[in-house]
Design an enzyme around this catalytic site. Structure first.
Site, PDB file in Angstrom:
ATOM      1  N   GLY A  12       5.890 -14.350   1.548  1.00  0.00           N
ATOM      2  CA  GLY A  12       7.243 -13.837   2.423  1.00  0.00           C
ATOM      3  C   GLY A  12       8.052 -13.048   1.242  1.00  0.00           C
ATOM      4  CE  LYS A  91      -4.294 -15.116  14.817  1.00  0.00           C
ATOM      5  NZ  LYS A  91      -5.587 -16.066  15.213  1.00  0.00           N
ATOM      6  CG  ASN A 107       1.423  -4.051   8.699  1.00  0.00           C
ATOM      7  OD1 ASN A 107       1.854  -4.952   8.210  1.00  0.00           O
ATOM      8  ND2 ASN A 107       0.309  -3.552   8.182  1.00  0.00           N
ATOM      9  CG  HIS A 109      -2.163  -1.525   4.110  1.00  0.00           C
ATOM     10  ND1 HIS A 109      -3.010  -2.502   4.749  1.00  0.00           N
ATOM     11  CD2 HIS A 109      -3.145  -0.858   3.276  1.00  0.00           C
ATOM     12  CE1 HIS A 109      -4.319  -2.359   4.024  1.00  0.00           C
ATOM     13  NE2 HIS A 109      -4.263  -1.288   3.235  1.00  0.00           N
TER      14      HIS A 109
HETATM   15  C1  GRF Z   1       1.895  -7.358   0.929  1.00  0.00           C
HETATM   16  O1  GRF Z   1       1.018  -7.006  -0.379  1.00  0.00           O
HETATM   17  C2  GRF Z   1       1.840  -6.635   2.145  1.00  0.00           C
HETATM   18  O2  GRF Z   1       1.560  -5.353   1.963  1.00  0.00           O
HETATM   19  C3  GRF Z   1       0.758  -7.147   2.717  1.00  0.00           C
HETATM   20  O3  GRF Z   1       0.849  -8.653   2.638  1.00  0.00           O
HETATM   21  C4  GRF Z   1       1.421  -8.994   1.435  1.00  0.00           C
HETATM   22  C5  GRF Z   1       2.511  -9.738   1.797  1.00  0.00           C
HETATM   23  O4  GRF Z   1       3.216 -10.409   0.662  1.00  0.00           O
HETATM   24  N1  GRF Z   1       0.661  -6.758   4.337  1.00  0.00           N
HETATM   25  P1  GRF Z   1       4.492 -11.142   0.708  1.00  0.00           P
HETATM   26  O5  GRF Z   1       4.195 -12.302   1.603  1.00  0.00           O
HETATM   27  O6  GRF Z   1       5.448 -10.400   1.630  1.00  0.00           O
HETATM   28  O7  GRF Z   1       4.770 -11.608  -0.661  1.00  0.00           O
END
Ligand code: GRF
Length: 197
Positions: A12, A91, A107, A109
């Site tokens: 998070g 998910k 989102n 990534h």
């Molecule tokens: C991040 O690397 C994001 O790009 C990917 O999942 C990871 C989440 O990290 N979708 P966090 O839980 O926000 O630390």
């Protein structure tokens, strides 16, 4: 002030970076809820610190698919959010969520999409693939969520160098710093582009 809801499954840190910016007044939004599929994750801890309601909705809590989808939609309906923010939500979203909030789900990534996105490209797998391909740069992408995974319209990217002695962990850490700087700003700009206040 526009309303967001967040979905997260893991540590998070992106969620925290966003609610910290809201707390500082840099992002003029209200975070109305956290939906997680992982009741014990770090994101839940951050939500509790900020007094944000948490909804644990997963295949375990809702084994029946129809009940699972209804539970998600109930949260969306209750808070009527303007944007839904996926922050490490691991998910695929049910189609009914995409239909309820078209062009309103974002989102993040950890690669420069369209490279290293789609099925199987999550977490350390992304960074391993970037290193295996001898890329010289990587970095986060914020994009709209569409039916095809990691293929929605790209809203913003930040490039970071890939260094010769990088491991998946060192590269992930460099990208993550930029994720935290990029996500809230992109949410702000996208909300402005939609005329949300
Ligand atoms: C991040 O690397 C994001 O790009 C990917 O999942 C990871 C989440 O990290 N979708 P966090 O839980 O926000 O630390």
């Amino acid at each position: 002030m526009f309303k967001i809801g967040v979905m997260a499954s893991g540590g998070g840190s992106n969620f925290k970076a966003i609610i910290d910016r809201i707390g500082e007044g840099d992002l003029e939004a209200q975070c109305k809820f956290l939906i997680t599929n992982n009741g014990g994750c770090g994101a839940v801890h951050h939500a509790e610190e900020y007094g944000i309601p948490v909804y644990h909705i997963s295949g375990k809590t809702h084994p029946d698919q129809a009940a699972y989808e209804a539970a998600m939609l109930e949260v969306l309906d209750k808070y009527d959010v303007d944007l839904l923010i996926l922050a490490g939500y691991m998910k695929a979203l049910p189609l009914c969520m995409l239909k309820r909030l078209p062009n309103r789900i974002l989102n993040i990534h950890p690669s420069l999409l369209p490279k290293f996105g789609g099925k199987g490209f999550w977490g350390h797998h992304v960074h391993e693939a970037v290193l295996a391909a001898h890329e010289t740069e990587s970095g986060p992408t914020v994009h709209l969520v569409s039916e095809e995974i990691d293929r929605g319209r790209i809203l913003a990217q930040t490039k970071v160098p890939v260094l010769p002695d990088d491991t998946p962990d060192t590269l992930a850490a460099r990208v993550l710093v930029q994720e935290h700087a990029l996500y809230w700003k992109t949410i702000k700009e996208y909300a402005e582009s939609l005329g949300l206040h």
